[in-house]
Design a protein around this motif. Structure first.
Motif, PDB file in Angstrom:
ATOM      1  N   HIS A  47       0.808  -1.227   0.000  1.00 12.62           N
ATOM      2  CA  HIS A  47       0.000   0.000   0.000  1.00 12.62           C
ATOM      3  C   HIS A  47       0.841   1.277   0.000  1.00 12.62           C
ATOM      4  O   HIS A  47       0.412   2.310   0.494  1.00 12.62           O
ATOM      5  CB  HIS A  47      -0.977  -0.009   1.186  1.00 12.62           C
ATOM      6  N   LEU A  48       2.037   1.186  -0.566  1.00 12.40           N
ATOM      7  CA  LEU A  48       2.916   2.344  -0.743  1.00 12.40           C
ATOM      8  C   LEU A  48       3.430   2.325  -2.177  1.00 12.40           C
ATOM      9  O   LEU A  48       3.973   1.309  -2.635  1.00 12.40           O
ATOM     10  CB  LEU A  48       4.092   2.292   0.247  1.00 12.40           C
ATOM     11  N   PHE A  49       3.286   3.447  -2.863  1.00 15.01           N
ATOM     12  CA  PHE A  49       3.688   3.544  -4.265  1.00 15.01           C
ATOM     13  C   PHE A  49       4.498   4.815  -4.481  1.00 15.01           C
ATOM     14  O   PHE A  49       4.240   5.849  -3.852  1.00 15.01           O
ATOM     15  CB  PHE A  49       2.450   3.575  -5.177  1.00 15.01           C
ATOM     16  N   TYR A  50       5.443   4.737  -5.399  1.00 15.56           N
ATOM     17  CA  TYR A  50       6.232   5.911  -5.787  1.00 15.56           C
ATOM     18  C   TYR A  50       5.928   6.238  -7.241  1.00 15.56           C
ATOM     19  O   TYR A  50       5.864   5.339  -8.088  1.00 15.56           O
ATOM     20  CB  TYR A  50       7.724   5.626  -5.624  1.00 15.56           C
ATOM     21  N   ALA A  51       5.749   7.513  -7.530  1.00 11.09           N
ATOM     22  CA  ALA A  51       5.456   7.963  -8.893  1.00 11.09           C
ATOM     23  C   ALA A  51       6.564   8.900  -9.355  1.00 11.09           C
ATOM     24  O   ALA A  51       6.861   9.900  -8.698  1.00 11.09           O
ATOM     25  CB  ALA A  51       4.110   8.675  -8.927  1.00 11.09           C
ATOM     26  N   GLY A  52       7.184   8.541 -10.472  1.00  8.14           N
ATOM     27  CA  GLY A  52       8.205   9.408 -11.055  1.00  8.14           C
ATOM     28  C   GLY A  52       9.559   9.340 -10.403  1.00  8.14           C
ATOM     29  O   GLY A  52      10.412  10.201 -10.662  1.00  8.14           O
ATOM     30  N   LEU A  53       9.816   8.331  -9.583  1.00  9.87           N
ATOM     31  CA  LEU A  53      11.091   8.244  -8.870  1.00  9.87           C
ATOM     32  C   LEU A  53      12.103   7.477  -9.724  1.00  9.87           C
ATOM     33  O   LEU A  53      12.484   6.353  -9.438  1.00  9.87           O
ATOM     34  CB  LEU A  53      10.914   7.577  -7.506  1.00  9.87           C
ATOM     35  N   ALA A  54      12.503   8.102 -10.811  1.00  8.01           N
ATOM     36  CA  ALA A  54      13.498   7.519 -11.708  1.00  8.01           C
ATOM     37  C   ALA A  54      14.164   8.644 -12.474  1.00  8.01           C
ATOM     38  O   ALA A  54      13.601   9.738 -12.614  1.00  8.01           O
ATOM     39  CB  ALA A  54      12.865   6.528 -12.675  1.00  8.01           C
ATOM     40  N   GLN A  55      15.368   8.387 -12.939  1.00  6.76           N
ATOM     41  CA  GLN A  55      16.051   9.309 -13.848  1.00  6.76           C
ATOM     42  C   GLN A  55      15.986   8.658 -15.215  1.00  6.76           C
ATOM     43  O   GLN A  55      16.654   7.654 -15.465  1.00  6.76           O
ATOM     44  CB  GLN A  55      17.497   9.535 -13.408  1.00  6.76           C
ATOM     45  N   SER A  56      15.157   9.201 -16.059  1.00  7.43           N
ATOM     46  CA  SER A  56      14.811   8.519 -17.296  1.00  7.43           C
ATOM     47  C   SER A  56      15.412   9.208 -18.504  1.00  7.43           C
ATOM     48  O   SER A  56      15.456  10.440 -18.565  1.00  7.43           O
ATOM     49  CB  SER A  56      13.284   8.475 -17.439  1.00  7.43           C
ATOM     50  N   SER A  57      15.887   8.406 -19.437  1.00  5.15           N
ATOM     51  CA  SER A  57      16.346   8.939 -20.715  1.00  5.15           C
ATOM     52  C   SER A  57      15.361   8.502 -21.792  1.00  5.15           C
ATOM     53  O   SER A  57      15.124   7.306 -21.966  1.00  5.15           O
ATOM     54  CB  SER A  57      17.750   8.401 -21.023  1.00  5.15           C
ATOM     55  N   PRO A  58      14.692   9.441 -22.498  1.00  8.37           N
ATOM     56  CA  PRO A  58      14.987  10.865 -22.498  1.00  8.37           C
ATOM     57  C   PRO A  58      14.160  11.710 -21.534  1.00  8.37           C
ATOM     58  O   PRO A  58      14.441  12.900 -21.392  1.00  8.37           O
ATOM     59  CB  PRO A  58      14.627  11.256 -23.939  1.00  8.37           C
ATOM     60  N   THR A  59      13.114  11.195 -20.914  1.00 11.58           N
ATOM     61  CA  THR A  59      12.206  12.077 -20.172  1.00 11.58           C
ATOM     62  C   THR A  59      11.693  11.426 -18.898  1.00 11.58           C
ATOM     63  O   THR A  59      11.540  10.213 -18.824  1.00 11.58           O
ATOM     64  CB  THR A  59      10.998  12.461 -21.049  1.00 11.58           C
ATOM     65  N   ILE A  60      11.397  12.286 -17.898  1.00  9.11           N
ATOM     66  CA  ILE A  60      10.677  11.803 -16.724  1.00  9.11           C
ATOM     67  C   ILE A  60       9.286  12.417 -16.640  1.00  9.11           C
ATOM     68  O   ILE A  60       8.503  12.056 -15.779  1.00  9.11           O
ATOM     69  CB  ILE A  60      11.433  12.091 -15.404  1.00  9.11           C
ATOM     70  N   VAL A  61       8.958  13.330 -17.555  1.00 13.32           N
ATOM     71  CA  VAL A  61       7.687  14.041 -17.453  1.00 13.32           C
ATOM     72  C   VAL A  61       6.511  13.083 -17.504  1.00 13.32           C
ATOM     73  O   VAL A  61       5.592  13.173 -16.696  1.00 13.32           O
ATOM     74  CB  VAL A  61       7.581  15.120 -18.545  1.00 13.32           C
ATOM     75  N   ASN A  62       6.504  12.158 -18.466  1.00 10.78           N
ATOM     76  CA  ASN A  62       5.354  11.255 -18.564  1.00 10.78           C
ATOM     77  C   ASN A  62       5.633   9.859 -18.016  1.00 10.78           C
ATOM     78  O   ASN A  62       4.880   8.924 -18.260  1.00 10.78           O
ATOM     79  CB  ASN A  62       4.842  11.172 -20.001  1.00 10.78           C
ATOM     80  N   LEU A  63       6.706   9.706 -17.236  1.00  9.07           N
ATOM     81  CA  LEU A  63       7.001   8.414 -16.615  1.00  9.07           C
ATOM     82  C   LEU A  63       5.873   7.986 -15.682  1.00  9.07           C
ATOM     83  O   LEU A  63       5.383   6.852 -15.747  1.00  9.07           O
ATOM     84  CB  LEU A  63       8.321   8.491 -15.843  1.00  9.07           C
ATOM     85  N   ALA A  64       5.443   8.887 -14.824  1.00  9.27           N
ATOM     86  CA  ALA A  64       4.388   8.526 -13.871  1.00  9.27           C
ATOM     87  C   ALA A  64       3.062   8.247 -14.559  1.00  9.27           C
ATOM     88  O   ALA A  64       2.239   7.494 -14.038  1.00  9.27           O
ATOM     89  CB  ALA A  64       4.211   9.635 -12.829  1.00  9.27           C
ATOM     90  N   GLU A  65       2.839   8.829 -15.735  1.00  5.55           N
ATOM     91  CA  GLU A  65       1.628   8.517 -16.495  1.00  5.55           C
ATOM     92  C   GLU A  65       1.571   7.029 -16.806  1.00  5.55           C
ATOM     93  O   GLU A  65       0.513   6.396 -16.709  1.00  5.55           O
ATOM     94  CB  GLU A  65       1.606   9.332 -17.784  1.00  5.55           C
ATOM     95  N   GLN A  66       2.728   6.468 -17.142  1.00  6.75           N
ATOM     96  CA  GLN A  66       2.789   5.031 -17.417  1.00  6.75           C
ATOM     97  C   GLN A  66       2.666   4.229 -16.117  1.00  6.75           C
ATOM     98  O   GLN A  66       1.956   3.225 -16.053  1.00  6.75           O
ATOM     99  CB  GLN A  66       4.098   4.698 -18.134  1.00  6.75           C
ATOM    100  N   GLN A  67       3.359   4.673 -15.080  1.00 10.87           N
ATOM    101  CA  GLN A  67       3.325   3.957 -13.804  1.00 10.87           C
ATOM    102  C   GLN A  67       1.935   3.954 -13.187  1.00 10.87           C
ATOM    103  O   GLN A  67       1.544   2.998 -12.506  1.00 10.87           O
ATOM    104  CB  GLN A  67       4.321   4.594 -12.843  1.00 10.87           C
ATOM    105  N   SER A  68       1.190   5.020 -13.420  1.00 11.36           N
ATOM    106  CA  SER A  68      -0.142   5.123 -12.815  1.00 11.36           C
ATOM    107  C   SER A  68      -1.088   4.035 -13.302  1.00 11.36           C
ATOM    108  O   SER A  68      -2.080   3.709 -12.642  1.00 11.36           O
ATOM    109  CB  SER A  68      -0.742   6.504 -13.088  1.00 11.36           C
ATOM    110  N   LYS A  69      -0.797   3.454 -14.456  1.00 10.55           N
ATOM    111  CA  LYS A  69      -1.631   2.358 -14.967  1.00 10.55           C
ATOM    112  C   LYS A  69      -1.558   1.161 -14.027  1.00 10.55           C
ATOM    113  O   LYS A  69      -2.579   0.544 -13.704  1.00 10.55           O
ATOM    114  CB  LYS A  69      -1.174   1.967 -16.374  1.00 10.55           C
TER     115      LYS A  69
END
Length: 455
Positions: A364-386
């Protein structure tokens, strides 16, 4: 396997790009949530002069990721946006996203989560949050989207410096917070912020002399390749990684040549063995003699800066573009180590997570956007939220903890193998390959959930 409450009620910490897209997904899935934001508006790091003090945006900043790569898949950026938008356009884009999906009314602004604790020490029993208002609330699940570019990592140089020693996080412009004109300036580091700031200050009408101090050389990549934004022509994830990496490295060598041709130190690693340093100006500035390279700083003595190679220079300002620490200040730990000690990065700045979302064994604990992504982190959490939304609604089921750990170790090895060991690379991922893996896991998890429902 993790089990979810029949009726989840979720808390989201943060309303930057990761928090808002996660909130959008929960709303879409009908999941009850509250969202807390320290500031008076959305945008997080992309809110210039954010009153919460956590924005690293400087006045001249343009994002290094092209619009096509950074935009949310369910909310394309305006067609008239340039390839590399100014930070004001990025912030406008996030505000528009929030208003388009009707997310603003659910965000509690000017409200900090000062403490988040597992009820009874067991996240399976839910979370108790203490707010800056003094109020406490309980939730079944917690989503952490507090960002990881707000806690500056400062070098600890021996000695005393008579000038201004600051982190790039505090840099706003050549005149704020310190007047740079006519000053001798050292920018420490060779990441993206260092190159932007060094290029800006190296104009001859600005700094008297502009130095860049680095422990090692880096490969500096251009923003464009044959007139096209370079990240638009990255190798697709269906090409084997070793093949794509070898081809990309050869392309980079042919494109930029030897770094020593620009008066820069030669890297001690292959191209793409570090998080990319991208700049439209740095190589030209260096090759034109406006940027002067220095070895790493050894110690400070008044206005004299001593370097590890035995040389020294005089300086008035040192700007340290030396990265950030991951921090979760709401997970309290007392002087005896009692509390949420296991919810913090280790001494090597490592914080492994299953699919960069879940800490195995902590339900019951989730992290959103906690990555250094190439090329982008802006829409990383959009994918994780699924994954988060489908887990909360029961459409997806996690593998057991041992399997989560096995997958996590394998994923981390695959994503990090090309990078040299450094605190800046502990949460690095390849975005396109990450999405392929995430979608495969979602499909497997939905099959597990379906099987469990029929057995």
């Amino acid at each position: 396997m993790s089990t979810q409450h029949a009726t989840p009620h979720v808390a989201i910490i943060g309303a930057g790009c990761s928090g808002i897209t996660t909130a959008k997904r929960l709303k879409e899935y009908g999941v009850s949530y509250d969202q807390f934001e320290m500031s008076d508006d959305v945008g997080g790091n992309w809110y210039f002069k954010n009153p919460n003090g956590r924005s690293a945006v400087y006045e001249s900043l343009h994002i290094d990721t092209s619009t096509q790569r950074l935009q949310f898949e369910e909310f394309p950026a305006p067609a008239d946006y340039p390839d590399f938008p100014h930070h004001t356009l990025i912030h406008d884009y996030f505000r528009s996203y929030v208003d388009h999906f009707g997310l603003r009314e659910a965000i509690e602004f000017n409200t900090e989560v000062t403490r988040a604790a597992r009820i009874g020490g067991d996240a399976g029993a839910g979370w108790e949050l203490t707010l800056s208002t003094g109020e406490t609330r309980t939730y079944t699940d917690l989503i952490v989207a507090n960002g990881h570019h707000w806690a500056p990592r400062m070098p600890d140089y021996p000695g005393e410096f008579d000038g201004v020693l600051m982190h790039a996080h505090s840099y706003v412009s050549p005149f704020d917070p310190v007047e740079i004109r006519g000053k001798r300036v050292i920018v420490v580091g060779m990441g993206n912020s260092a190159m932007d700031i060094a290029s800006e200050l190296s104009n001859r009408w600005m700094a008297e002399k502009l130095y860049v101090s680095a422990r090692r050389g880096v490969w500096v990549l251009p923003k464009y390749r044959n007139g096209v934004a370079a990240d638009k022509v990255m190798a697709p994830p269906d090409i084997p990684k070793d093949v794509a990496l070898a081809a990309s490295r050869e392309l980079i060598r042919n494109l930029v040549g030897n770094m020593s041709n620009y008066g820069l130190p030669e890297p001690d690693h292959e191209p793409l063995s570090a998080h990319p340093s991208v700049s439209a100006d740095f190589l030209t500035r260096a090759g034109s003699g406006d940027i002067h390279m220095l070895a790493a700083i050894e110690r400070l003595d008044g206005s004299t800066v001593h370097l590890v190679d035995g040389t020294s220079v005089e300086a008035d300002v040192i700007i340290c573009a030396t990265g950030y620490d991951m921090k979760f200040p709401f997970f309290e730990v007392d002087e005896n180590g009692v509390g949420e000690a296991d919810l913090h990065p280790d001494s090597e700045h490592r914080y492994p997570l299953f699919k960069r979302i879940i800490k195995p064994g902590v339900e019951h604990l989730f992290y959103a956007g906690l990555a250094q992504s190439s090329p982008t982190i802006v829409n990383l959490a959009e994918q994780q939220s699924k994954l988060i939304a489908q887990l909360l609604t029961g459409e997806y089921t996690l593998p057991d903890v041992a399997e989560q750990q096995r997958i996590m170790v394998a994923d981390e090895a695959a994503h990090l193998e090309q990078y040299y060991a450094s605190p800046r690379h502990t949460i690095q991922i390849d975005f396109a390959r990450y999405c392929v893996d995430l979608n495969a896991e979602l499909e497997a998890g939905r099959a597990r959930a379906s099987l469990a429902a029929t057995s």
